[in-house]
Design a protein around this motif. Structure first.
Motif, mmCIF file in Angstrom:
data_model
loop_
_atom_site.group_PDB
_atom_site.id
_atom_site.type_symbol
_atom_site.label_atom_id
_atom_site.label_comp_id
_atom_site.label_asym_id
_atom_site.label_seq_id
_atom_site.Cartn_x
_atom_site.Cartn_y
_atom_site.Cartn_z
ATOM 1 N N ILE A 1 43.955 38.733 45.797
ATOM 2 C CA ILE A 1 44.456 37.570 45.226
ATOM 3 C C ILE A 1 44.949 38.046 43.812
ATOM 4 O O ILE A 1 43.382 38.737 43.138
ATOM 5 N N THR A 2 45.711 37.433 43.472
ATOM 6 C CA THR A 2 46.225 37.716 41.332
ATOM 7 C C THR A 2 45.903 36.338 41.259
ATOM 8 O O THR A 2 46.950 35.374 41.723
ATOM 9 N N TYR A 3 45.130 36.492 39.953
ATOM 10 C CA TYR A 3 44.797 35.305 39.310
ATOM 11 C C TYR A 3 45.609 35.227 37.719
ATOM 12 O O TYR A 3 44.983 36.286 37.244
ATOM 13 N N ASN A 4 46.368 33.915 37.610
ATOM 14 C CA ASN A 4 47.115 34.150 35.737
ATOM 15 C C ASN A 4 45.805 33.811 35.466
ATOM 16 O O ASN A 4 44.910 32.926 35.896
ATOM 17 N N ILE A 5 45.973 33.763 34.196
ATOM 18 C CA ILE A 5 44.968 33.516 33.170
ATOM 19 C C ILE A 5 45.633 32.205 32.370
ATOM 20 O O ILE A 5 46.605 31.953 32.222
ATOM 21 N N TYR A 6 45.434 31.596 32.101
ATOM 22 C CA TYR A 6 45.008 29.613 31.111
ATOM 23 C C TYR A 6 45.022 29.918 29.882
ATOM 24 O O TYR A 6 43.937 30.298 29.475
ATOM 25 N N ALA A 7 46.110 29.686 29.251
ATOM 26 C CA ALA A 7 45.782 30.312 28.067
ATOM 27 C C ALA A 7 47.467 29.195 27.021
ATOM 28 O O ALA A 7 48.299 29.585 27.785
ATOM 29 N N GLY A 8 47.246 28.500 26.449
ATOM 30 C CA GLY A 8 47.666 27.501 25.511
ATOM 31 C C GLY A 8 48.596 26.865 26.631
ATOM 32 O O GLY A 8 49.463 25.937 25.821
ATOM 33 N N GLY A 9 48.040 26.050 27.460
ATOM 34 C CA GLY A 9 48.540 25.129 28.240
ATOM 35 C C GLY A 9 49.440 25.290 29.757
ATOM 36 O O GLY A 9 49.574 25.001 30.071
ATOM 37 N N ALA B 1 47.115 30.657 22.383
ATOM 38 C CA ALA B 1 45.915 29.445 22.392
ATOM 39 C C ALA B 1 45.665 28.491 21.435
ATOM 40 O O ALA B 1 45.025 27.796 21.596
ATOM 41 N N ILE B 2 45.017 29.380 20.532
ATOM 42 C CA ILE B 2 44.467 29.292 19.339
ATOM 43 C C ILE B 2 45.060 28.147 18.574
ATOM 44 O O ILE B 2 44.500 26.702 18.210
ATOM 45 N N ILE B 3 46.333 28.387 18.374
ATOM 46 C CA ILE B 3 47.527 27.325 18.158
ATOM 47 C C ILE B 3 47.721 26.027 18.655
ATOM 48 O O ILE B 3 47.563 24.716 17.971
#
Length: 64
Positions: free
Chosen positions: A2-10, A44-46
């Motif tokens: 399984i490959t999981y994408n990262i969740y950043a900036g919505g 993600a910070i913005i």
């Protein structure tokens, strides 16, 4: 595998750099995910700063 994408900036995203995740019990590779670079972190910070005031105005029971 399984490959999981990262969740950043919505949103869920992938990056050129990957990171393998191993089971600490037997050392078996169980998944692959992506590593965020500075561009992803800035995005993600913005995004978080844009909703900061809105979240502060919500009561705690709604935020969680």
């Amino acid at each position: 595998m399984i490959t999981y994408n990262i969740y950043a900036g919505g949103e869920f995203i992938s990056t050129p750099k990957t990171f393998d995740v191993y089971n600490p019990y037997d050392g078996e590779k169980i998944a692959t995910t992506f590593l965020a670079d500075t561009t992803v972190l800035e995005k993600a910070i913005i995004a978080a700063q844009k909703v900061e005031q809105e979240l502060q105005e919500l009561p705690a029971y709604v935020r969680y």
